[in-house]
Design a protein around this motif. Sequence first.
Motif, PDB file in Angstrom:
ATOM      1  N   ALA A  20      -9.608  22.322   9.869  1.00 37.70           N
ATOM      2  CA  ALA A  20      -8.217  22.791   9.843  1.00 37.70           C
ATOM      3  C   ALA A  20      -7.841  23.284   8.451  1.00 37.70           C
ATOM      4  O   ALA A  20      -7.206  24.332   8.306  1.00 37.70           O
ATOM      5  N   ALA A  21      -8.228  22.529   7.426  1.00 36.85           N
ATOM      6  CA  ALA A  21      -7.945  22.952   6.049  1.00 36.85           C
ATOM      7  C   ALA A  21      -8.665  24.261   5.744  1.00 36.85           C
ATOM      8  O   ALA A  21      -8.093  25.160   5.115  1.00 36.85           O
ATOM      9  N   GLY A  22      -9.906  24.378   6.205  1.00 31.73           N
ATOM     10  CA  GLY A  22     -10.639  25.621   6.004  1.00 31.73           C
ATOM     11  C   GLY A  22      -9.968  26.801   6.687  1.00 31.73           C
ATOM     12  O   GLY A  22      -9.920  27.905   6.138  1.00 31.73           O
ATOM     13  N   GLY A  23      -9.432  26.577   7.866  1.00 36.15           N
ATOM     14  CA  GLY A  23      -8.708  27.643   8.560  1.00 36.15           C
ATOM     15  C   GLY A  23      -7.459  28.077   7.811  1.00 36.15           C
ATOM     16  O   GLY A  23      -7.145  29.266   7.743  1.00 36.15           O
ATOM     17  N   LEU A  24      -6.756  27.116   7.232  1.00 35.51           N
ATOM     18  CA  LEU A  24      -5.565  27.462   6.448  1.00 35.51           C
ATOM     19  C   LEU A  24      -5.939  28.203   5.173  1.00 35.51           C
ATOM     20  O   LEU A  24      -5.244  29.134   4.762  1.00 35.51           O
ATOM     21  N   GLU A  26      -8.637  30.054   4.785  1.00 38.15           N
ATOM     22  CA  GLU A  26      -9.118  31.371   5.186  1.00 38.15           C
ATOM     23  C   GLU A  26      -7.959  32.323   5.494  1.00 38.15           C
ATOM     24  O   GLU A  26      -8.020  33.506   5.205  1.00 38.15           O
ATOM     25  N   ASN A  27      -6.926  31.803   6.073  1.00 42.25           N
ATOM     26  CA  ASN A  27      -5.782  32.624   6.476  1.00 42.25           C
ATOM     27  C   ASN A  27      -4.587  32.287   5.579  1.00 42.25           C
ATOM     28  O   ASN A  27      -3.572  31.777   6.034  1.00 42.25           O
ATOM     29  N   ARG A  28      -4.705  32.575   4.315  1.00 43.85           N
ATOM     30  CA  ARG A  28      -3.695  32.180   3.333  1.00 43.85           C
ATOM     31  C   ARG A  28      -2.323  32.771   3.598  1.00 43.85           C
ATOM     32  O   ARG A  28      -1.311  32.181   3.233  1.00 43.85           O
ATOM     33  N   SER A  29      -2.263  33.905   4.244  1.00 44.48           N
ATOM     34  CA  SER A  29      -0.960  34.540   4.464  1.00 44.48           C
ATOM     35  C   SER A  29      -0.085  33.740   5.433  1.00 44.48           C
ATOM     36  O   SER A  29       1.127  33.908   5.447  1.00 44.48           O
ATOM     37  N   ARG A  32       2.092  28.720   5.487  1.00 45.41           N
ATOM     38  CA  ARG A  32       3.384  28.051   5.736  1.00 45.41           C
ATOM     39  C   ARG A  32       3.508  27.614   7.197  1.00 45.41           C
ATOM     40  O   ARG A  32       4.059  26.557   7.490  1.00 45.41           O
ATOM     41  N   TRP A  33       3.004  28.458   8.115  1.00 47.60           N
ATOM     42  CA  TRP A  33       3.040  28.100   9.531  1.00 47.60           C
ATOM     43  C   TRP A  33       2.178  26.873   9.790  1.00 47.60           C
ATOM     44  O   TRP A  33       2.565  25.970  10.529  1.00 47.60           O
ATOM     45  N   GLY A  34       1.011  26.837   9.215  1.00 47.72           N
ATOM     46  CA  GLY A  34       0.130  25.694   9.404  1.00 47.72           C
ATOM     47  C   GLY A  34       0.714  24.417   8.825  1.00 47.72           C
ATOM     48  O   GLY A  34       0.717  23.366   9.467  1.00 47.72           O
ATOM     49  N   PHE A  35       1.244  24.507   7.632  1.00 46.32           N
ATOM     50  CA  PHE A  35       1.847  23.350   6.982  1.00 46.32           C
ATOM     51  C   PHE A  35       3.091  22.898   7.748  1.00 46.32           C
ATOM     52  O   PHE A  35       3.298  21.711   7.980  1.00 46.32           O
TER      53      PHE A  35
END
Length: 88
Positions: A20-24, A26-29, A32-35
């Motif tokens: 999950a952290a790797g996905g966030l 990878e998709n830095r833009s 905020r949605w993930g967090f």
Amino acid sequence: MDGRIIGPYNVLLQVSALAAAGGLIENRSQWRWGFGTVLLVAPVLRWITPREYDRLLEQAKQRPSWWNRRLARGPSRPATQASRRAGY
């Protein structure tokens, strides 16, 4: 959980967290949605988990034969055709 199963279970949870952290990362833009999702969903899951566990315990008391069907079959008795179709 305890015994032999807790170690592999913890590894599974840690690998999931890293993925999950790797996905966030990878998709830095969209970090905020993930967090934000974690901030909203984690408290809800923490609140509902004990209630779901209690519900399942109550269901197991009401229908013990259903909950123990795998154990009732035993290692030497083959599964029936119906139990194979049902997935247990």
